[in-house]
Design a protein around this motif. Structure first.
Motif, short mmCIF file in Angstrom:
data_model
loop_
_atom_site.label_atom_id
_atom_site.label_comp_id
_atom_site.label_asym_id
_atom_site.label_seq_id
_atom_site.Cartn_x
_atom_site.Cartn_y
_atom_site.Cartn_z
N ILE A 133 -10.29 -12.14 -14.81
CA ILE A 133 -9.45 -12.29 -16.02
C ILE A 133 -7.97 -12.05 -15.76
CG2 ILE A 133 -11.36 -11.64 -17.52
CD1 ILE A 133 -9.90 -8.88 -17.82
N ASN A 153 -15.62 -14.18 -14.76
CA ASN A 153 -15.32 -12.75 -14.86
C ASN A 153 -13.93 -12.38 -14.38
OD1 ASN A 153 -17.81 -12.20 -15.90
ND2 ASN A 153 -18.68 -11.36 -14.03
N GLY A 190 -13.30 -2.72 -17.54
CA GLY A 190 -12.98 -3.67 -16.49
C GLY A 190 -12.94 -2.98 -15.14
N PRO A 230 -15.57 -7.56 -16.42
CA PRO A 230 -14.26 -8.21 -16.22
C PRO A 230 -13.57 -7.70 -14.97
CG PRO A 230 -14.54 -7.55 -18.51
CD PRO A 230 -15.67 -6.93 -17.74
N GLN A 231 -13.04 -8.63 -14.18
CA GLN A 231 -12.42 -8.29 -12.90
C GLN A 231 -10.92 -8.56 -12.93
OE1 GLN A 231 -14.27 -7.03 -10.18
NE2 GLN A 231 -15.92 -6.97 -11.71
#
Length: 292
Positions: free
Chosen positions: A158, A156, A99, A129-130
């Motif tokens: 999360i 993206n 991430g 994933p951000q």
């Protein structure tokens, strides 16, 4: 996906000010063995503001390699220019990163709409994933829960690292973003209370030097054993406070050297060595925590 005690990892430097990759490898092993849930590489504590872009990228890639899939790795990718944050995001895509942690733009003080468009552009730039990062004390801008809720609708985005210390935001963010939106504390002093209110974990400075204690504390907390977790938290409370007696990561690097975790407490200007007045304060906190 991300819970428990995660460390905002320091970046060890040698006496010449170059990245000390041997010490970095040793730190990764320390956290794997201690049960740390994830390593945040090149965040604020990693001195991302004073390393070059190429150094920044190399430190993250080396950390991924040293971890070898045994611990989650999150890359710090924040910048006050959206195009620069996008560049970092794209460079770490397809590297094995778990991430990215992206801080609100600093210095230029965007509006809430500007913040939304900034993070939206980053999230859409690569399939990574951000985790949003809100730390108004450092950046001069506050990412409000209503804006977080808009961003949480993007595939993206999360979760968020909230370093405001405002515990009321835990419930507010959950109401707006749902139970599955990951909430991580960025404040060691209130981190346990944050989790007790429903947060998922902490991204910690203290974990740099008390990794096993922090891992156990948040394991207990997430298992509902809050009072048992508080016993550990009380023992570490002086560390939570005094690792910020001077600009971070100055105190925690000094402490890590005292404990033999890194070879040098070297920093990049404009940060300077821990002052003579602060040294005994940090040392006493280490003693109180049972680390010295």
């Amino acid at each position: 996906m991300f819970t428990g005690s995660m460390v905002a990892l320091v970046t060890p430097l040698d006496e010449a000010g170059n990245v000390d990759y041997k010490s970095l490898q040793n730190l990764v092993e320390y956290h794997v063995n201690a049960g740390t849930s994830a390593i945040i590489s090149m965040g604020t504590t990693g001195e991302s503001a004073t390393l070059s872009v190429e150094e920044h990228v190399e430190v993250v890639l080396k950390t991924i390699a040293f971890a070898a899939g045994r611990i989650k790795i999150i890359a710090g990718t924040g910048a006050n220019a959206t195009h620069e944050a996008i560049e970092f995001n794209q460079r770490f895509a397809n590297t094995g990163i778990d991430g990215c942690l992206t801080v609100t733009p600093y210095y230029n003080r965007p509006t809430q709409e500007g913040l939304y468009q900034h993070f939206k552009a980053i999230a859409e730039s690569a399939d990574v994933p951000q985790i949003l990062y809100n730390v108004p004390a450092r950046t001069g801008v506050d990412l409000l829960p209503e804006t977080v809720a808009r961003l949480a609708k993007l595939p993206n985005v999360i979760g968020i690292k909230d370093a405001t210390g405002d515990l009321a935001r835990v419930n507010k963010t959950r109401e707006l973003c749902g139970e599955n939106f990951i909430q991580l504390s960025g404040d060691d002093l209130t981190g346990l209370d944050f989790v007790a209110l429903g947060g998922h974990g902490v991204i910690s400075v203290t974990a740099n030097i008390a990794a096993a204690d922090m891992a156990e504390m948040f394991k207990l907390a997430l298992d509902g054993q809050i009072e048992e977790a508080r016993l550990i938290d009380r023992r570490l409370s002086a560390l939570h406070k005094n690792l910020f007696i001077e600009s971070s990561p100055t105190p925690v690097k000094w402490a890590a050297k005292q404990l033999g975790l890194i070879e040098n407490a070297q920093l990049r200007l404009p940060l300077v060595d821990l002052s003579d007045a602060a040294e005994p304060v940090v040392r006493q906190a280490l003693v109180d925590a049972g680390l010295l």
